[in-house]
Design an enzyme around this catalytic site. Structure first.
Site, PDB file in Angstrom:
ATOM      1  N   ARG A 288       0.835  -1.195   0.000  1.00 21.37           N
ATOM      2  CA  ARG A 288       0.000   0.000   0.000  1.00 21.37           C
ATOM      3  C   ARG A 288       0.872   1.248   0.000  1.00 21.37           C
ATOM      4  NH1 ARG A 288      -4.693  -1.770  -1.469  1.00 21.37           N
ATOM      5  NH2 ARG A 288      -5.346   0.379  -1.104  1.00 21.37           N
TER       6      ARG A 288
ATOM      7  N   HIS B 141      13.760  -3.707   0.398  1.00 20.41           N
ATOM      8  CA  HIS B 141      13.476  -3.554  -1.036  1.00 20.41           C
ATOM      9  C   HIS B 141      14.448  -4.420  -1.849  1.00 20.41           C
ATOM     10  CE1 HIS B 141      12.080  -1.603  -4.697  1.00 20.41           C
ATOM     11  NE2 HIS B 141      13.338  -1.513  -5.060  1.00 20.41           N
TER      12      HIS B 141
END
EC number: 2.1.2.2
Length: 203
Positions: A94, A112
């Protein structure tokens, strides 16, 4: 910072959540504890992982709220009620707003699958392969509200082999994530990470 209380935000399989849960169970997080899973997909496999690990959940469906800010306000209230000291975004899909970022800046991290600042956003592995890089990796960074743009805490490099595809590269990337993320959390819990502007020092 012994006794650091952690909330993990995740949307999918939860392999990084599992790595943290395993590290906590094995007492490898310097006394930190996983207190809460926040998940925007109540059917996601990570919810089952939380149940098996004995971690409470805050589950919600974004479409049931008028805005991102509306559900984030509820989340912040829950985090405050539980005295959460660190948020870990681990596959949370989100967009987040200042409602969540501002009160937790410097206390919210993300993992990441690229060597930032290269290849931010979605499909970091595919971006790296499409670009033809010879080395990629994983990054753990503070969240600042931009697109994977916060100060970098730690990185691990991974060689891209001839003929690599997403399917062959992904296991090595995920393995690096599952090693690096608990290590960073442990250092934060130990009070060994300091943030000064964009400079992060890990002792």
């Amino acid at each position: 910072m012994a006794g650091l209380r952690i909330a993990v935000f995740a949307s999918g399989q939860g392999t990084n959540f599992q790595a943290l849960a395993d590290a906590a169970k094995q007492e490898r997080l310097d006394g930190a504890s996983l207190e809460l899973l926040v998940c925007d997909k109540p059917e996601a496999p990570v919810v089952e992982r939380a149940g098996r690990a004995g971690v409470d959940t805050f589950l919600f469906r974004p479409k049931e709220y008028a805005s991102r800010e509306a559900y984030e306000s509820e989340i912040v209230a829950e985090l405050e009620r539980r005295d959460i000291g660190l948020i870990v975004l681990a596959g949370y899909m989100r967009i987040i707003t200042p409602v969540l970022v501002e009160p937790y800046y410097g206390r919210m991290i993300n993992v990441h699958p690229s060597l930032l600042p290269a290849f931010p956003g979605v499909n970091g592995m595919k971006q790296a392969l499409d670009y033809g890089v010879k080395v990629t990796g994983v990054t753990v960074h503070y969240v600042d509200g931009g697109l994977d743009s916060g100060p970098i805490i730690a990185q691990r490099a991974i060689e891209v082999l001839d003929g690599d595809t997403e399917a062959t590269l992904a296991p090595r990337v995920h393995a690096a994530e599952q090693e690096l993320l608990p290590w960073v959390v442990q250092r934060i819990a130990a009070g060994a990470v300091s943030l000064d502007g964009r400079t992060v020092t890990v002792r």
